[in-house]
Scaffold this motif. Structure first.
Motif, PDB file in Angstrom:
ATOM      1  N   THR A   8      37.915  40.806  40.476  1.00  0.00           N
ATOM      2  CA  THR A   8      38.744  40.915  39.272  1.00  0.00           C
ATOM      3  C   THR A   8      39.220  39.526  38.846  1.00  0.00           C
ATOM      4  OG1 THR A   8      40.724  41.360  40.620  1.00  0.00           O
ATOM      5  CG2 THR A   8      39.528  43.259  39.803  1.00  0.00           C
ATOM      6  N   LEU A   9      39.388  39.367  37.523  1.00  0.00           N
ATOM      7  CA  LEU A   9      39.955  38.121  36.980  1.00  0.00           C
ATOM      8  C   LEU A   9      41.285  38.461  36.339  1.00  0.00           C
ATOM      9  CD1 LEU A   9      36.585  37.756  36.412  1.00  0.00           C
ATOM     10  CD2 LEU A   9      37.497  35.500  35.933  1.00  0.00           C
ATOM     11  N   LYS A  17      39.666  34.138  31.056  1.00  0.00           N
ATOM     12  CA  LYS A  17      39.108  35.207  31.906  1.00  0.00           C
ATOM     13  C   LYS A  17      37.785  35.738  31.374  1.00  0.00           C
ATOM     14  CE  LYS A  17      42.804  37.510  31.209  1.00  0.00           C
ATOM     15  NZ  LYS A  17      43.458  36.457  30.402  1.00  0.00           N
ATOM     16  N   SER A  18      37.742  36.042  30.067  1.00  0.00           N
ATOM     17  CA  SER A  18      36.502  36.626  29.511  1.00  0.00           C
ATOM     18  C   SER A  18      35.355  35.630  29.614  1.00  0.00           C
ATOM     19  CB  SER A  18      36.696  37.018  28.044  1.00  0.00           C
ATOM     20  OG  SER A  18      37.904  37.697  27.896  1.00  0.00           O
ATOM     21  N   ALA A  21      34.348  35.407  33.291  1.00  0.00           N
ATOM     22  CA  ALA A  21      33.713  36.657  33.763  1.00  0.00           C
ATOM     23  C   ALA A  21      32.232  36.634  33.371  1.00  0.00           C
ATOM     24  CB  ALA A  21      34.413  37.861  33.148  1.00  0.00           C
ATOM     25  N   GLU A  37      29.634  44.154  34.166  1.00  0.00           N
ATOM     26  CA  GLU A  37      30.784  43.433  33.579  1.00  0.00           C
ATOM     27  C   GLU A  37      31.631  44.449  32.838  1.00  0.00           C
ATOM     28  OE1 GLU A  37      29.864  39.622  31.358  1.00  0.00           O
ATOM     29  OE2 GLU A  37      27.872  40.322  31.865  1.00  0.00           O
ATOM     30  N   ARG A  39      36.025  45.653  31.649  1.00  0.00           N
ATOM     31  CA  ARG A  39      37.355  45.096  31.351  1.00  0.00           C
ATOM     32  C   ARG A  39      38.405  46.184  31.329  1.00  0.00           C
ATOM     33  NH1 ARG A  39      37.489  44.145  24.800  1.00  0.00           N
ATOM     34  NH2 ARG A  39      37.228  46.305  24.198  1.00  0.00           N
ATOM     35  N   ILE A  94      32.404  42.955  37.971  1.00  0.00           N
ATOM     36  CA  ILE A  94      33.345  41.900  37.556  1.00  0.00           C
ATOM     37  C   ILE A  94      34.231  42.485  36.479  1.00  0.00           C
ATOM     38  CG2 ILE A  94      33.557  39.609  36.529  1.00  0.00           C
ATOM     39  CD1 ILE A  94      30.871  38.974  37.724  1.00  0.00           C
ATOM     40  N   ASP A  96      37.498  42.156  33.975  1.00  0.00           N
ATOM     41  CA  ASP A  96      38.435  41.296  33.258  1.00  0.00           C
ATOM     42  C   ASP A  96      39.772  42.048  33.189  1.00  0.00           C
ATOM     43  OD1 ASP A  96      39.736  39.709  31.390  1.00  0.00           O
ATOM     44  OD2 ASP A  96      38.052  39.636  29.987  1.00  0.00           O
TER      45      ASP A  96
END
Ligand code: Z5A
Length: 218
Positions: A8-9, A17-18, A21, A37, A39, A94, A96
Motif C-alpha cells: 500500500t502507498l 502516491k499515484s 504506484a 493496481e 486504489r 499495489i 493507492d
C-alpha cells in the motif's frame, strides 16, 4: 493461503502516491510478476460510487464517523472482490491508499476515536493486511501545491477545477494528517517504510524499489 504480496502507498495530498504506484507496478511486471493496481476509496464499481459520494463532499453531512463507515464499507467490498482474490492467484497488489488513510484522515486529523477506527478496519480488512506500506512524506504545503498544479492542468483539459473534499481542508488538518502517518510508521516499523517524497520522481522511485527489494525480495 495468499501467496501474492500486498503493498500500500499512503501519505498526504499530492505526495506522489499515484505516480509511484504506477512506476512500481511497471517495475514489478518487468521482473515477471502479475500486478493488480488499485486504489481507495474505490477499486470496484460499488466502491467507486461511494468514492463519488465522499470526494464530492456529499457525505460530509454524515460527519467524520459516518464518512469513516463509508470508507470502510467501500474497503470491505474492495478486499472481498479485488484484493483477496488477486493475492490468492499469486498476483502482487499495489493499492493507492488503504486502511492507514482512515486512521490518519478520520482518526488523527478528523477526531474519530482510534478504537472505533480500529474496529471498522478489523471488519473491512480481516486478515488481508498489507505486507509493506510505503508512507510518502512531505510538508503539506508542498503536497498541496503539487495537487493544485495538477488540478489546474486537469481543469484546462476537462473544465473541472474543484479541489476535492479533503484538499480543501485547512492547514492544521494537513499537519495533523502528516503527524498521524508518521505515528503509524513509528508504531509498525516491520510493515511501514517512510519515504522522503520531496525528492525528484525518479529518486523517490529508486528509494521505493530499494525498500521493496529489501522487505519483499521480488
Ligand atoms: N481518504 C480518507 O479520508 N480516508 C480513507 O480511508 C481513504 C481516503 C482511503 C482520496 O483522494 C481522498 O480520500 C484523499 C484521502 C481520502 N484525500 N484527498 N484529497 P484522491 O484519490 O483523489 O487523491 P489522493 O489520494 O489524496 O492523492 P492525490 O492528492 O491525488 O495525490 P498523489 O496520488 O499522492 O500524487 P500524484 O497524483 O502522483 O502527484 C500529484 C502531482 O505531483 C502530479 O502532477 C505529479 O506529476 C506531481 N508529482 C508527483 N511526484 C512528484 C515529485 N517527486 N516531484 C514533483 N512533482 C511530483
Amino acid at each position: 493461503m495468499a501467496s501474492g504480496k500486498f503493498i500500500t502507498l499512503e501519505g498526504g495530498e499530492g505526495a506522489g502516491k499515484s505516480t509511484q504506484a504506477r512506476l512500481l507496478a511497471e517495475r514489478l511486471r518487468t521482473v515477471g510478476h502479475g500486478v493488480v493496481e488499485t486504489r481507495e476509496p474505490g477499486g470496484t464499481k460499488r466502491g467507486e460510487k461511494i468514492r463519488d459520494l465522499l470526494l464530492s463532499g456529499d457525505a460530509k453531512q454524515y460527519g467524520q464517523m459516518g464518512e469513516a463507515v463509508l470508507f470502510c464499507a467501500a474497503r470491505d467490498d474492495h478486499v472481498r472482490d479485488v484484493i483477496r482474490p488477486a493475492l490468492e492467484r499469486g498476483d502482487w497488489v499495489i493499492c493507492d491508499r488503504f486502511s492507514d488513510s482512515t486512521v490518519a484522515y478520520q482518526g488523527a486529523a478528523g477526531g474519530v476515536r482510534p478504537t472505533l477506527i480500529r474496529a471498522l478496519n478489523r471488519v473491512a480488512v480481516g486478515n488481508t493486511r498489507p505486507d509493506l506500506t510505503l508512507i510518502l512524506d512531505l510538508p503539506p504545503e508542498a503536497g498541496l501545491k503539487r495537487a493544485q498544479a495538477r488540478n489546474e492542468g486537469k481543469a484546462k483539459s476537462d473544465g473541472d477545477d474543484e479541489a476535492d473534499r479533503f484538499e480543501g481542508m485547512e492547514q492544521r488538518f494537513h499537519e495533523a494528517l502528516r503527524d498521524g502517518f508518521l505515528k503509524i510508521a513509528a508504531k509498525a516499523p516491520d510493515r511501514c517504510v517512510v519515504i522522503d517524497a520531496q525528492q525528484a520522481e525518479s529518486a523517490v522511485a529508486e528509494r521505493i524499489w530499494d525498500a521493496v527489494v529489501e522487505r519483499l525480495n521480488p
